[in-house]
Motif scaffolding. Structure first.
Motif, PDB file in Angstrom:
ATOM      1  N   LEU A 145     -40.392-113.864 119.364  1.00 18.13           N
ATOM      2  CA  LEU A 145     -41.291-113.100 118.501  1.00 18.13           C
ATOM      3  C   LEU A 145     -40.690-112.996 117.105  1.00 18.13           C
ATOM      4  O   LEU A 145     -39.592-112.470 116.927  1.00 18.13           O
ATOM      5  CB  LEU A 145     -41.530-111.707 119.075  1.00 18.13           C
ATOM      6  CG  LEU A 145     -42.388-111.659 120.334  1.00 18.13           C
ATOM      7  CD1 LEU A 145     -42.689-110.222 120.701  1.00 18.13           C
ATOM      8  CD2 LEU A 145     -43.693-112.447 120.159  1.00 18.13           C
ATOM      9  N   ALA A 146     -41.409-113.516 116.131  1.00 21.21           N
ATOM     10  CA  ALA A 146     -40.961-113.469 114.740  1.00 21.21           C
ATOM     11  C   ALA A 146     -41.291-112.083 114.192  1.00 21.21           C
ATOM     12  O   ALA A 146     -42.447-111.762 113.954  1.00 21.21           O
ATOM     13  CB  ALA A 146     -41.649-114.565 113.929  1.00 21.21           C
ATOM     14  N   ALA A 147     -40.239-111.281 114.012  1.00 25.45           N
ATOM     15  CA  ALA A 147     -40.439-109.848 113.820  1.00 25.45           C
ATOM     16  C   ALA A 147     -40.286-109.372 112.378  1.00 25.45           C
ATOM     17  O   ALA A 147     -40.241-108.169 112.126  1.00 25.45           O
ATOM     18  CB  ALA A 147     -39.480-109.083 114.725  1.00 25.45           C
ATOM     19  N   MET A 183     -31.578-115.780 114.957  1.00 28.01           N
ATOM     20  CA  MET A 183     -31.691-115.843 113.503  1.00 28.01           C
ATOM     21  C   MET A 183     -32.608-117.007 113.175  1.00 28.01           C
ATOM     22  O   MET A 183     -32.293-118.160 113.473  1.00 28.01           O
ATOM     23  CB  MET A 183     -30.305-116.045 112.876  1.00 28.01           C
ATOM     24  CG  MET A 183     -30.321-116.185 111.363  1.00 28.01           C
ATOM     25  SD  MET A 183     -31.070-114.727 110.565  1.00 28.01           S
ATOM     26  CE  MET A 183     -30.787-115.100 108.845  1.00 28.01           C
ATOM     27  N   ILE A 184     -33.773-116.711 112.570  1.00 30.99           N
ATOM     28  CA  ILE A 184     -34.734-117.776 112.262  1.00 30.99           C
ATOM     29  C   ILE A 184     -34.969-117.917 110.761  1.00 30.99           C
ATOM     30  O   ILE A 184     -35.761-118.744 110.331  1.00 30.99           O
ATOM     31  CB  ILE A 184     -36.081-117.575 113.015  1.00 30.99           C
ATOM     32  CG1 ILE A 184     -36.751-116.265 112.623  1.00 30.99           C
ATOM     33  CG2 ILE A 184     -35.867-117.650 114.533  1.00 30.99           C
ATOM     34  CD1 ILE A 184     -38.180-116.101 113.195  1.00 30.99           C
ATOM     35  N   GLY A 185     -34.268-117.102 109.964  1.00 31.41           N
ATOM     36  CA  GLY A 185     -34.382-117.223 108.513  1.00 31.41           C
ATOM     37  C   GLY A 185     -33.176-117.977 107.952  1.00 31.41           C
ATOM     38  O   GLY A 185     -32.195-118.213 108.658  1.00 31.41           O
ATOM     39  N   MET A 196     -45.912-122.060 115.378  1.00 27.86           N
ATOM     40  CA  MET A 196     -46.086-120.660 115.040  1.00 27.86           C
ATOM     41  C   MET A 196     -47.491-120.257 115.497  1.00 27.86           C
ATOM     42  O   MET A 196     -48.139-121.003 116.221  1.00 27.86           O
ATOM     43  CB  MET A 196     -45.912-120.455 113.537  1.00 27.86           C
ATOM     44  CG  MET A 196     -44.640-121.124 113.016  1.00 27.86           C
ATOM     45  SD  MET A 196     -44.286-120.775 111.299  1.00 27.86           S
ATOM     46  CE  MET A 196     -45.572-121.652 110.474  1.00 27.86           C
ATOM     47  N   THR A 197     -47.952-119.097 115.065  1.00 30.28           N
ATOM     48  CA  THR A 197     -49.245-118.607 115.570  1.00 30.28           C
ATOM     49  C   THR A 197     -50.348-119.658 115.430  1.00 30.28           C
ATOM     50  O   THR A 197     -51.106-119.893 116.366  1.00 30.28           O
ATOM     51  CB  THR A 197     -49.639-117.307 114.830  1.00 30.28           C
ATOM     52  OG1 THR A 197     -48.666-116.306 115.150  1.00 30.28           O
ATOM     53  CG2 THR A 197     -51.024-116.829 115.253  1.00 30.28           C
ATOM     54  N   HIS A 198     -50.431-120.301 114.273  1.00 27.10           N
ATOM     55  CA  HIS A 198     -51.585-121.192 114.070  1.00 27.10           C
ATOM     56  C   HIS A 198     -51.376-122.565 114.718  1.00 27.10           C
ATOM     57  O   HIS A 198     -52.325-123.320 114.832  1.00 27.10           O
ATOM     58  CB  HIS A 198     -51.901-121.339 112.578  1.00 27.10           C
ATOM     59  CG  HIS A 198     -51.047-122.355 111.871  1.00 27.10           C
ATOM     60  ND1 HIS A 198     -49.685-122.199 111.727  1.00 27.10           N
ATOM     61  CD2 HIS A 198     -51.355-123.532 111.285  1.00 27.10           C
ATOM     62  CE1 HIS A 198     -49.199-123.244 111.070  1.00 27.10           C
ATOM     63  NE2 HIS A 198     -50.187-124.069 110.796  1.00 27.10           N
ATOM     64  N   ILE A 214     -43.616-116.792 117.336  1.00 23.72           N
ATOM     65  CA  ILE A 214     -44.916-116.173 117.101  1.00 23.72           C
ATOM     66  C   ILE A 214     -44.744-114.826 116.408  1.00 23.72           C
ATOM     67  O   ILE A 214     -44.001-113.965 116.901  1.00 23.72           O
ATOM     68  CB  ILE A 214     -45.657-115.937 118.445  1.00 23.72           C
ATOM     69  CG1 ILE A 214     -45.782-117.237 119.241  1.00 23.72           C
ATOM     70  CG2 ILE A 214     -47.015-115.306 118.200  1.00 23.72           C
ATOM     71  CD1 ILE A 214     -46.695-118.266 118.652  1.00 23.72           C
ATOM     72  N   GLY A 215     -45.415-114.645 115.279  1.00 18.69           N
ATOM     73  CA  GLY A 215     -45.402-113.362 114.584  1.00 18.69           C
ATOM     74  C   GLY A 215     -46.771-112.719 114.592  1.00 18.69           C
ATOM     75  O   GLY A 215     -47.090-111.865 115.424  1.00 18.69           O
ATOM     76  N   SER A 216     -47.625-113.167 113.673  1.00 15.84           N
ATOM     77  CA  SER A 216     -48.922-112.502 113.490  1.00 15.84           C
ATOM     78  C   SER A 216     -49.805-112.557 114.734  1.00 15.84           C
ATOM     79  O   SER A 216     -50.617-111.649 114.947  1.00 15.84           O
ATOM     80  CB  SER A 216     -49.645-113.098 112.276  1.00 15.84           C
ATOM     81  OG  SER A 216     -49.655-114.501 112.341  1.00 15.84           O
ATOM     82  N   GLY A 217     -49.643-113.555 115.559  1.00 19.47           N
ATOM     83  CA  GLY A 217     -50.453-113.669 116.778  1.00 19.47           C
ATOM     84  C   GLY A 217     -50.193-112.545 117.770  1.00 19.47           C
ATOM     85  O   GLY A 217     -51.029-112.264 118.625  1.00 19.47           O
TER      86      GLY A 217
END
Ligand code: PLP
Length: 233
Positions: free
Chosen positions: A26-28, A73-75, A207-209, A224-227
């Motif tokens: 989850l991309a938080a 760490m994803i950034g 990612m979400t899209h 996944i973040g916004s999803g």
């Protein structure tokens, strides 16, 4: 902004939808500890953060609950943040040079990490706006990558376990497909080298899209973040 009930329902819907073999990170970024807590209560097992400072604050707020999940760490990781990042993260997905890998290796042991799993970030579209190693910057990307992986395999406190890519951020997910295919080919190429000390297990893309297309093209880890959390402000 989604409600906590939405977060739970979204996570569980995507978890049911994708194969069990696919890890959902989850991309938080920008989310509150309460939102992340709702996702963990819904079953989330892996949390991705983009910034060291944000991860520090969130983990402190979550307290013991932070220990229930893996932190990725994803950034983009700046070298001067590695010391702070090491105690926070179980995996660093964004290694983008041998220098970065060596810097992590050098600091890992004193941070109490015998060995930290890392992925190489590939800027598969060679976009100037994105981080990661870019195929377009190398005469023969394959031999560049082989050398890089060989060098990384020499490091005793860092273990290469995968590749991560962003791909196009918006638009028709079909536009992402060729980038995902190219990243999968690089993943398979590295795997086929069977380099001791390198264990290619995770292909982190989608990612979400775009996660459905990413999984069709071989991703076994999606971010996944916004999803799950709803649109970012
Ligand atoms: C924000 C982010 C994602 C997730 O993006 P969504 O479109 O919100 O799903 C995935 N990977 C990285 C590196 C991110 O920063």
């Amino acid at each position: 902004m989604g409600s906590f009930a939405d977060i739970r329902a979204n996570y569980q819907r995507i978890r049911r939808e994708v194969p069990d073999s696919v890890t959902i990170v989850l991309a938080a970024k920008t989310r509150t500890a309460e939102e992340i807590q709702a996702a963990i209560e819904a079953g989330a097992t892996h949390i991705g953060e983009n910034y060291v400072q944000e991860a520090t604050a969130i983990q402190a707020q979550l307290g013991k609950m932070a220990d229930q999940v893996q932190w990725h760490m994803i950034g983009h990781l700046q070298t001067n943040k590695i010391n702070k990042a090491l105690p926070l993260f179980d995996v660093i997905q964004t290694v983008d040079s041998i220098q970065k890998a060596q810097a992590i290796d050098k600091r890992a042991e004193s941070a109490g990490k015998d060995c930290i799993p890392v992925y190489l970030e590939v800027n598969i579209g060679s976009e100037t706006s994105k981080h990661g190693i870019s195929p377009g910057e190398h005469e023969s990307f394959q031999s560049y990558l082989e050398n890089l992986v060989q060098e990384m395999s020499q490091l005793s406190h860092v273990r290469l376990e995968g590749l991560m890519t962003m791909g196009p951020l918006f638009g028709d997910p079909e536009e992402s497909r060729p980038y995902f295919q190219q990243t999968k080919a690089l993943f398979d190429m590295i795997k086929s080298l069977s380099i001791p000390g390198v264990e290619m297990k995770y292909l982190s893309m989608g990612m979400t899209h775009s996660y459905q297309v990413a999984i069709e093209e071989g991703a076994n880890m999606i971010r996944i973040g916004s999803g799950v959390f709803g649109d970012r402000e």
